[in-house]
Motif scaffolding. Structure first.
Motif, PDB file in Angstrom:
ATOM      1  N   HIS A  36      40.872  15.485   0.753  1.00  0.00           N
ATOM      2  CA  HIS A  36      42.238  14.990   0.923  1.00  0.00           C
ATOM      3  C   HIS A  36      42.279  13.545   0.449  1.00  0.00           C
ATOM      4  N   GLU A  37      43.466  12.951   0.453  1.00  0.00           N
ATOM      5  CA  GLU A  37      43.657  11.638  -0.161  1.00  0.00           C
ATOM      6  C   GLU A  37      42.949  10.509   0.577  1.00  0.00           C
ATOM      7  N   LYS A  38      42.574  10.719   1.832  1.00  0.00           N
ATOM      8  CA  LYS A  38      41.896   9.663   2.580  1.00  0.00           C
ATOM      9  C   LYS A  38      40.371   9.796   2.542  1.00  0.00           C
ATOM     10  N   ALA A  39      39.874  10.730   1.749  1.00  0.00           N
ATOM     11  CA  ALA A  39      38.429  10.866   1.544  1.00  0.00           C
ATOM     12  C   ALA A  39      38.087  10.314   0.169  1.00  0.00           C
ATOM     13  N   SER A  40      37.056   9.491   0.089  1.00  0.00           N
ATOM     14  CA  SER A  40      36.730   8.844  -1.185  1.00  0.00           C
ATOM     15  C   SER A  40      35.232   8.620  -1.320  1.00  0.00           C
ATOM     16  N   LEU A  41      34.840   8.365  -2.555  1.00  0.00           N
ATOM     17  CA  LEU A  41      33.482   7.966  -2.902  1.00  0.00           C
ATOM     18  C   LEU A  41      33.569   6.694  -3.717  1.00  0.00           C
ATOM     19  N   VAL A  42      32.831   5.680  -3.313  1.00  0.00           N
ATOM     20  CA  VAL A  42      32.688   4.472  -4.131  1.00  0.00           C
ATOM     21  C   VAL A  42      31.309   4.527  -4.764  1.00  0.00           C
ATOM     22  N   LEU A  43      31.268   4.642  -6.082  1.00  0.00           N
ATOM     23  CA  LEU A  43      30.022   4.797  -6.829  1.00  0.00           C
ATOM     24  C   LEU A  43      29.912   3.672  -7.843  1.00  0.00           C
ATOM     25  N   ASP A  44      28.939   2.808  -7.642  1.00  0.00           N
ATOM     26  CA  ASP A  44      28.722   1.665  -8.526  1.00  0.00           C
ATOM     27  C   ASP A  44      30.002   0.841  -8.694  1.00  0.00           C
ATOM     28  N   GLY A  45      30.730   0.680  -7.576  1.00  0.00           N
ATOM     29  CA  GLY A  45      31.921  -0.157  -7.571  1.00  0.00           C
ATOM     30  C   GLY A  45      33.201   0.534  -7.989  1.00  0.00           C
ATOM     31  N   VAL A  46      33.122   1.803  -8.382  1.00  0.00           N
ATOM     32  CA  VAL A  46      34.310   2.549  -8.813  1.00  0.00           C
ATOM     33  C   VAL A  46      34.678   3.556  -7.724  1.00  0.00           C
ATOM     34  N   THR A  47      35.947   3.595  -7.332  1.00  0.00           N
ATOM     35  CA  THR A  47      36.404   4.500  -6.282  1.00  0.00           C
ATOM     36  C   THR A  47      36.903   5.804  -6.896  1.00  0.00           C
ATOM     37  N   TYR A  48      36.399   6.930  -6.344  1.00  0.00           N
ATOM     38  CA  TYR A  48      36.767   8.258  -6.829  1.00  0.00           C
ATOM     39  C   TYR A  48      37.387   9.079  -5.702  1.00  0.00           C
ATOM     40  N   HIS A  49      38.331   9.938  -6.099  1.00  0.00           N
ATOM     41  CA  HIS A  49      38.903  10.950  -5.213  1.00  0.00           C
ATOM     42  C   HIS A  49      38.756  12.291  -5.938  1.00  0.00           C
ATOM     43  N   TRP A  50      37.564  12.862  -5.913  1.00  0.00           N
ATOM     44  CA  TRP A  50      37.309  14.105  -6.620  1.00  0.00           C
ATOM     45  C   TRP A  50      38.048  15.257  -5.948  1.00  0.00           C
ATOM     46  N   GLN A  51      38.533  16.208  -6.758  1.00  0.00           N
ATOM     47  CA  GLN A  51      39.427  17.246  -6.272  1.00  0.00           C
ATOM     48  C   GLN A  51      38.783  18.638  -6.315  1.00  0.00           C
ATOM     49  N   PRO A  52      39.230  19.554  -5.435  1.00  0.00           N
ATOM     50  CA  PRO A  52      38.709  20.931  -5.452  1.00  0.00           C
ATOM     51  C   PRO A  52      38.912  21.577  -6.826  1.00  0.00           C
ATOM     52  N   GLY A  53      37.895  22.329  -7.250  1.00  0.00           N
ATOM     53  CA  GLY A  53      37.931  22.965  -8.562  1.00  0.00           C
ATOM     54  C   GLY A  53      37.325  22.117  -9.660  1.00  0.00           C
ATOM     55  N   GLU A  54      37.099  20.817  -9.382  1.00  0.00           N
ATOM     56  CA  GLU A  54      36.424  19.961 -10.359  1.00  0.00           C
ATOM     57  C   GLU A  54      34.910  20.074 -10.187  1.00  0.00           C
ATOM     58  N   PHE A  55      34.204  19.671 -11.236  1.00  0.00           N
ATOM     59  CA  PHE A  55      32.737  19.780 -11.271  1.00  0.00           C
ATOM     60  C   PHE A  55      32.231  18.449 -11.802  1.00  0.00           C
ATOM     61  N   TRP A  56      31.531  17.683 -10.957  1.00  0.00           N
ATOM     62  CA  TRP A  56      31.208  16.302 -11.284  1.00  0.00           C
ATOM     63  C   TRP A  56      29.700  16.053 -11.299  1.00  0.00           C
ATOM     64  N   PHE A  57      29.299  15.173 -12.206  1.00  0.00           N
ATOM     65  CA  PHE A  57      27.984  14.527 -12.152  1.00  0.00           C
ATOM     66  C   PHE A  57      28.186  13.103 -11.687  1.00  0.00           C
ATOM     67  N   GLY A  58      27.286  12.627 -10.820  1.00  0.00           N
ATOM     68  CA  GLY A  58      27.277  11.223 -10.441  1.00  0.00           C
ATOM     69  C   GLY A  58      25.864  10.676 -10.483  1.00  0.00           C
ATOM     70  N   ASP A  59      25.737   9.447 -10.934  1.00  0.00           N
ATOM     71  CA  ASP A  59      24.427   8.781 -10.929  1.00  0.00           C
ATOM     72  C   ASP A  59      24.244   8.146  -9.551  1.00  0.00           C
ATOM     73  N   PHE A  60      23.678   8.928  -8.624  1.00  0.00           N
ATOM     74  CA  PHE A  60      23.557   8.477  -7.245  1.00  0.00           C
ATOM     75  C   PHE A  60      22.320   7.618  -7.015  1.00  0.00           C
ATOM     76  N   SER A  61      21.605   7.281  -8.093  1.00  0.00           N
ATOM     77  CA  SER A  61      20.588   6.246  -7.954  1.00  0.00           C
ATOM     78  C   SER A  61      21.242   4.860  -7.920  1.00  0.00           C
ATOM     79  N   ARG A  62      22.529   4.803  -8.251  1.00  0.00           N
ATOM     80  CA  ARG A  62      23.293   3.559  -8.130  1.00  0.00           C
ATOM     81  C   ARG A  62      23.877   3.455  -6.709  1.00  0.00           C
ATOM     82  N   MET A  63      24.277   2.265  -6.337  1.00  0.00           N
ATOM     83  CA  MET A  63      24.825   2.050  -5.003  1.00  0.00           C
ATOM     84  C   MET A  63      26.098   2.876  -4.817  1.00  0.00           C
ATOM     85  N   HIS A  64      26.185   3.563  -3.676  1.00  0.00           N
ATOM     86  CA  HIS A  64      27.375   4.356  -3.409  1.00  0.00           C
ATOM     87  C   HIS A  64      27.634   4.441  -1.909  1.00  0.00           C
ATOM     88  N   GLN A  65      28.871   4.800  -1.579  1.00  0.00           N
ATOM     89  CA  GLN A  65      29.283   4.926  -0.180  1.00  0.00           C
ATOM     90  C   GLN A  65      30.385   5.980  -0.095  1.00  0.00           C
TER      91      GLN A  65
END
Length: 326
Positions: A141-170
């Motif tokens: 939902h809109e209040k769930a987020s990922l901050v990955l290497d300083g960039v904020t994402y709101h990934w959506q159902p049905g999407e398929f993502w790669f993330g470099d999680f060796s970088r700082m994230h929250q």
């Protein structure tokens, strides 16, 4: 070279193909009445830390197919296998089998309402170490987020993502509903690169990505001939450490043993780290990439084991004397 003119790729990429969000939810619901386990960290098969926040997992692939394992696994355990939960999830099975690379852990990860994770890096879970971590949002939902290497994402159902999680994230979920992703770890192969956008091609063809070779068969005779003992840097099996093969450092005694079905390195703590044969008497660790390999050279006039640490196409090697088993 990415769109920003940098040789380092972006921190994340939207992959092919698009997925069926409704079928993902339907599979997820087959396990929603089960109380999921807290996210845990294991070492040598023993729990050493458990998440304090509302951060729960349901494993559909895990070391040995153990449905209670909520961690991503790693060296020193059994090969990854499907858990019993996957038998009830036909679409998830279909999605996992479509990923062109050796699969490691696959976990539904549930971040509870009003929960904020701590900023951290997942060491070596990135293509330069031969690993890729893929995210498939299932419920969000809109209040769930990922901050990955300083960039904020709101990934959506049905999407398929790669993330470099060796970088700082929250991760954070500031809403009143759960947020669930299917998180899949896979070894990097040239075929996996075909899922990425076209502008990632130079990166995957360049020197910064570690591609993994397929396993090969090993004969009973080869297993018998590989048995030996040797001294090496003490961090040899501590793959989360950024140790070096050069310079003075603490040493420890290791051995390569025949388990009856394969080969394993016996650690100084008497724990077995099983090996995957790659050909030419070279082996990587079960549950890990080719970031770390051992090669036996026991037929040489001076028997030795060659250790290799890799990052991308850069390799450090250290030959150490070995004593063949009687």
């Amino acid at each position: 070279m990415n769109a920003n003119g940098s040789s380092t790729p972006a921190e994340a990429a939207l992959l092919l193909p698009e997925l069926d969000a409704d079928r993902l939810v339907a599979d997820l619901m087959t396990a929603r009445n089960h109380l999921w386990d807290q996210q845990r960290v294991y070492r040598d098969g023993v729990v050493v830390r458990q998440a304090e926040e509302d951060w729960r997992c349901l494993a559909v692939r895990s070391p040995g197919g153990d449905k209670t394992r909520t961690d991503p696994g790693g060296p020193g355990g059994a090969e990854f296998a499907d858990t019993e939960w996957l038998a009830h999830m036909p679409y998830v099975r279909e999605v996992l089998r479509s990923i062109p690379g050796p699969l490691f852990a696959a976990r539904f990860m549930d971040l509870g309402p009003d929960t904020v994770g701590y900023p951290h890096c997942d060491s070596k879970f990135a293509p330069d170490w031969g690993m890729a971590r893929l995210h498939i949002p299932v419920i969000t939902h809109e209040k769930a987020s990922l901050v990955l290497d300083g960039v904020t994402y709101h990934w959506q159902p049905g999407e398929f993502w790669f993330g470099d999680f060796s970088r700082m994230h929250q991760i954070q979920n500031l809403g009143s509903e759960h947020r669930v992703h299917l998180v899949v770890d896979v070894l990097v192969t040239p075929e996996l690169a075909q899922l990425f956008p076209a502008d990632w091609a130079d990166y995957f063809n360049g020197p910064d990505v570690l591609h993994n070779r397929p396993a090969v068969a090993v004969t009973d005779g080869e297993r018998e001939a590989a048995r030996c003992s040797f001294d090496a840097p003490a961090h040899l099996l501590e793959v989360e450490e950024f140790g070096s093969l050069t310079g003075p450092q603490p040493q420890a005694g290791f051995s390569i043993v025949d388990t009856g079905t394969g080969l394993a390195v016996r650690s100084p703590r008497d724990h077995l780290f099983e090996l995957v044969p790659l050909g030419g008497h070279e082996y990587r660790l079960v549950g890990w990439s080719e970031e770390r390999t051992v090669t036996t050279r026991l037929e040489d006039p001076q028997p030795k084991v060659e250790l290799a640490y890799r990052k991308g196409r850069r390799t450090s090697r250290l030959p150490v004397p070995a004593t063949p088993a009687a």
